[in-house]
Design a protein around this motif. Structure first.
Motif, PDB file in Angstrom:
ATOM      1  N   THR A   1       0.822  -1.207   0.000  1.00 24.21           N
ATOM      2  CA  THR A   1       0.000   0.000   0.000  1.00 24.21           C
ATOM      3  C   THR A   1       0.860   1.263   0.000  1.00 24.21           C
ATOM      4  O   THR A   1       1.955   1.294   0.556  1.00 24.21           O
ATOM      5  CB  THR A   1      -0.931   0.045   1.227  1.00 24.21           C
ATOM      6  N   GLY A   2       0.326   2.281  -0.662  1.00 25.55           N
ATOM      7  CA  GLY A   2       1.035   3.554  -0.745  1.00 25.55           C
ATOM      8  C   GLY A   2       2.159   3.563  -1.745  1.00 25.55           C
ATOM      9  O   GLY A   2       2.922   4.536  -1.815  1.00 25.55           O
ATOM     10  N   LYS A   3       2.269   2.508  -2.554  1.00 28.95           N
ATOM     11  CA  LYS A   3       3.357   2.408  -3.531  1.00 28.95           C
ATOM     12  C   LYS A   3       2.804   2.397  -4.939  1.00 28.95           C
ATOM     13  O   LYS A   3       1.698   1.915  -5.183  1.00 28.95           O
ATOM     14  CB  LYS A   3       4.194   1.147  -3.285  1.00 28.95           C
ATOM     15  N   THR A   4       3.583   2.914  -5.872  1.00 28.17           N
ATOM     16  CA  THR A   4       3.193   2.857  -7.280  1.00 28.17           C
ATOM     17  C   THR A   4       3.512   1.475  -7.832  1.00 28.17           C
ATOM     18  O   THR A   4       4.234   0.681  -7.203  1.00 28.17           O
ATOM     19  CB  THR A   4       3.941   3.920  -8.097  1.00 28.17           C
ATOM     20  N   LEU A   5       3.011   1.197  -9.026  1.00 31.86           N
ATOM     21  CA  LEU A   5       3.289  -0.093  -9.643  1.00 31.86           C
ATOM     22  C   LEU A   5       4.786  -0.277  -9.889  1.00 31.86           C
ATOM     23  O   LEU A   5       5.319  -1.383  -9.724  1.00 31.86           O
ATOM     24  CB  LEU A   5       2.526  -0.222 -10.960  1.00 31.86           C
ATOM     25  N   LYS A   6       5.465   0.789 -10.274  1.00 30.57           N
ATOM     26  CA  LYS A   6       6.909   0.693 -10.496  1.00 30.57           C
ATOM     27  C   LYS A   6       7.643   0.374  -9.196  1.00 30.57           C
ATOM     28  O   LYS A   6       8.574  -0.448  -9.170  1.00 30.57           O
ATOM     29  CB  LYS A   6       7.444   1.997 -11.097  1.00 30.57           C
ATOM     30  N   GLN A   7       7.242   1.007  -8.108  1.00 28.68           N
ATOM     31  CA  GLN A   7       7.873   0.748  -6.818  1.00 28.68           C
ATOM     32  C   GLN A   7       7.631  -0.690  -6.364  1.00 28.68           C
ATOM     33  O   GLN A   7       8.529  -1.333  -5.804  1.00 28.68           O
ATOM     34  CB  GLN A   7       7.346   1.733  -5.778  1.00 28.68           C
ATOM     35  N   ILE A   8       6.438  -1.201  -6.621  1.00 27.35           N
ATOM     36  CA  ILE A   8       6.135  -2.592  -6.254  1.00 27.35           C
ATOM     37  C   ILE A   8       6.957  -3.556  -7.105  1.00 27.35           C
ATOM     38  O   ILE A   8       7.473  -4.561  -6.601  1.00 27.35           O
ATOM     39  CB  ILE A   8       4.626  -2.872  -6.409  1.00 27.35           C
ATOM     40  N   LYS A   9       7.100  -3.245  -8.375  1.00 28.30           N
ATOM     41  CA  LYS A   9       7.911  -4.107  -9.250  1.00 28.30           C
ATOM     42  C   LYS A   9       9.365  -4.140  -8.780  1.00 28.30           C
ATOM     43  O   LYS A   9       9.988  -5.217  -8.708  1.00 28.30           O
ATOM     44  CB  LYS A   9       7.831  -3.598 -10.686  1.00 28.30           C
ATOM     45  N   ASP A  10       9.912  -2.973  -8.440  1.00 28.61           N
ATOM     46  CA  ASP A  10      11.285  -2.918  -7.931  1.00 28.61           C
ATOM     47  C   ASP A  10      11.409  -3.688  -6.619  1.00 28.61           C
ATOM     48  O   ASP A  10      12.406  -4.405  -6.387  1.00 28.61           O
ATOM     49  CB  ASP A  10      11.706  -1.462  -7.706  1.00 28.61           C
TER      50      ASP A  10
ATOM     51  N   THR B   1      17.377 -16.125 -12.931  1.00 21.26           N
ATOM     52  CA  THR B   1      17.043 -15.333 -14.116  1.00 21.26           C
ATOM     53  C   THR B   1      15.536 -15.202 -14.221  1.00 21.26           C
ATOM     54  O   THR B   1      14.824 -16.206 -14.320  1.00 21.26           O
ATOM     55  CB  THR B   1      17.584 -16.007 -15.395  1.00 21.26           C
ATOM     56  N   PHE B   2      15.062 -13.966 -14.221  1.00 19.18           N
ATOM     57  CA  PHE B   2      13.606 -13.766 -14.296  1.00 19.18           C
ATOM     58  C   PHE B   2      13.303 -12.306 -14.659  1.00 19.18           C
ATOM     59  O   PHE B   2      14.166 -11.428 -14.590  1.00 19.18           O
ATOM     60  CB  PHE B   2      12.948 -14.103 -12.961  1.00 19.18           C
ATOM     61  N   SER B   3      12.071 -12.076 -15.042  1.00 25.32           N
ATOM     62  CA  SER B   3      11.531 -10.723 -15.193  1.00 25.32           C
ATOM     63  C   SER B   3      10.119 -10.723 -14.624  1.00 25.32           C
ATOM     64  O   SER B   3       9.540 -11.786 -14.362  1.00 25.32           O
ATOM     65  CB  SER B   3      11.523 -10.289 -16.671  1.00 25.32           C
ATOM     66  N   LEU B   4       9.570  -9.536 -14.429  1.00 22.86           N
ATOM     67  CA  LEU B   4       8.273  -9.426 -13.757  1.00 22.86           C
ATOM     68  C   LEU B   4       7.285  -8.604 -14.570  1.00 22.86           C
ATOM     69  O   LEU B   4       7.659  -7.647 -15.252  1.00 22.86           O
ATOM     70  CB  LEU B   4       8.434  -8.756 -12.390  1.00 22.86           C
ATOM     71  N   GLN B   5       6.033  -8.999 -14.481  1.00 21.57           N
ATOM     72  CA  GLN B   5       4.923  -8.179 -14.951  1.00 21.57           C
ATOM     73  C   GLN B   5       4.097  -7.793 -13.730  1.00 21.57           C
ATOM     74  O   GLN B   5       3.719  -8.659 -12.943  1.00 21.57           O
ATOM     75  CB  GLN B   5       4.036  -8.945 -15.943  1.00 21.57           C
ATOM     76  N   VAL B   6       3.825  -6.506 -13.553  1.00 15.82           N
ATOM     77  CA  VAL B   6       3.008  -6.031 -12.436  1.00 15.82           C
ATOM     78  C   VAL B   6       1.936  -5.109 -13.005  1.00 15.82           C
ATOM     79  O   VAL B   6       2.251  -4.144 -13.712  1.00 15.82           O
ATOM     80  CB  VAL B   6       3.843  -5.278 -11.383  1.00 15.82           C
ATOM     81  N   GLN B   7       0.687  -5.419 -12.693  1.00 15.32           N
ATOM     82  CA  GLN B   7      -0.407  -4.645 -13.268  1.00 15.32           C
ATOM     83  C   GLN B   7      -1.559  -4.542 -12.279  1.00 15.32           C
ATOM     84  O   GLN B   7      -1.841  -5.481 -11.520  1.00 15.32           O
ATOM     85  CB  GLN B   7      -0.892  -5.310 -14.561  1.00 15.32           C
ATOM     86  N   LEU B   8      -2.234  -3.398 -12.275  1.00 21.84           N
ATOM     87  CA  LEU B   8      -3.447  -3.212 -11.488  1.00 21.84           C
ATOM     88  C   LEU B   8      -4.619  -3.700 -12.322  1.00 21.84           C
ATOM     89  O   LEU B   8      -4.829  -3.234 -13.440  1.00 21.84           O
ATOM     90  CB  LEU B   8      -3.633  -1.731 -11.145  1.00 21.84           C
ATOM     91  N   THR B   9      -5.387  -4.640 -11.799  1.00 28.43           N
ATOM     92  CA  THR B   9      -6.462  -5.231 -12.601  1.00 28.43           C
ATOM     93  C   THR B   9      -7.849  -4.738 -12.208  1.00 28.43           C
ATOM     94  O   THR B   9      -8.838  -5.229 -12.750  1.00 28.43           O
ATOM     95  CB  THR B   9      -6.413  -6.772 -12.506  1.00 28.43           C
TER      96      THR B   9
END
Length: 259
Positions: free
Chosen positions: A115-124, A136-144
């Motif tokens: 809470t209180g974080k942007t999507l970019k901050q949550i991804k980081d 080795t990985f990458s992430l997708q983070v999205q508000l649905t």
């Protein structure tokens, strides 16, 4: 005593029965008006303006060449914490609902406060956590649950999905079919829930300076309310009010009959 003629009466009714065009025009240049002060602050953070709140749904997917590892950290339909399965958004079936205390329960990691974080901050944040578990990985983070609600003097009030995290006020109004003739364009209210409580923003759609300001954008969970103008109470529309004309003509004929 001067008698008012029917043509004069009709002309008077015409002027009192029509809504002035200037009240229905968007984005006028009002900066030259006397004592005008621009009330808007130029937008700075547009794409990262929204911060996650309790009740939101986050779609987080781990992408890695190892399908076995990916299966451990990605929700399947059977693992989803989604409780409302009938909302019509398939991505939300695989999303994490943010609890009242601001956490999501991520597989093999545990509770993560978002809470209180942007999507970019949550991804980081998630990348920092998962790099201790996955090579080795990458992430997708999205508000649905990116939705807004619009009520009042619009042609199609209701709740609408947003195809991006922020849309502007005119895009929101367009989704609702535009304002009716009775919509008060100079006092549109945006009710916005925040971490510090609900705040109300009032914008003037007739002021061109609204464009590109911080108040120009609608965020997820916003409520937009369009007040009616006073003319609606009197039955005044785009042209004559037939009820008003009928009443005035009746009074006119009665007065001429009794004189």
């Amino acid at each position: 005593m001067k008698i008012v003629t029917i043509p004069t009466l009709l002309l008077l009714v015409f002027f009192v029965s029509c809504i002035p065009q200037k009240k229905t025009v968007y984005m006028r240049d009002v900066s030259g008006k006397r004592k005008y002060e621009n009330p808007y602050v130029k937008a700075e953070d547009v794409t990262e303006a929204y911060t996650i709140q309790a009740g939101d749904y986050l779609y987080i997917r781990v992408l890695t060449p190892d399908e076995t590892v990916a299966g451990l950290y990605n929700l399947t339909s059977g693992q989803s914490s989604m409780t409302n399965m009938g909302d019509g958004s398939s991505m939300r079936f695989l999303s994490y609902q943010v609890s009242d205390d601001g956490n999501i329960d991520f597989p093999y990691v545990g509770k993560v406060n978002v809470t209180g974080k942007t999507l970019k901050q949550i991804k980081d944040q998630m990348q920092e956590i998962l790099k201790n578990h996955i090579d080795t990985f990458s992430l997708q983070v999205q508000l649905t649950n990116a939705q807004f609600t619009i009520l009042g003097e619009v042609r199609a009030p209701g709740q609408y999905n947003m195809n991006k995290d922020q849309i502007n006020i005119f895009e929101a109004i367009a989704l609702a079919g535009d304002l009716t003739i009775y919509g008060k364009r100079r006092m549109v209210k945006i009710v916005r829930p925040t971490a510090n409580g609900t705040k109300t923003i009032t914008v003037n759609l007739s002021d061109r300076n609204l464009i590109d300001s911080q108040d120009y954008y609608i965020l997820p969970n916003d409520l937009v309310y369009i007040e009616p103008i006073k003319a609606k109470m009197w039955g005044v529309g785009e042209s004559f009010s037939l009820a008003l004309i009928s009443s005035l003509l009746s009074l006119f004929l009665l007065a001429n009959t009794l004189k």
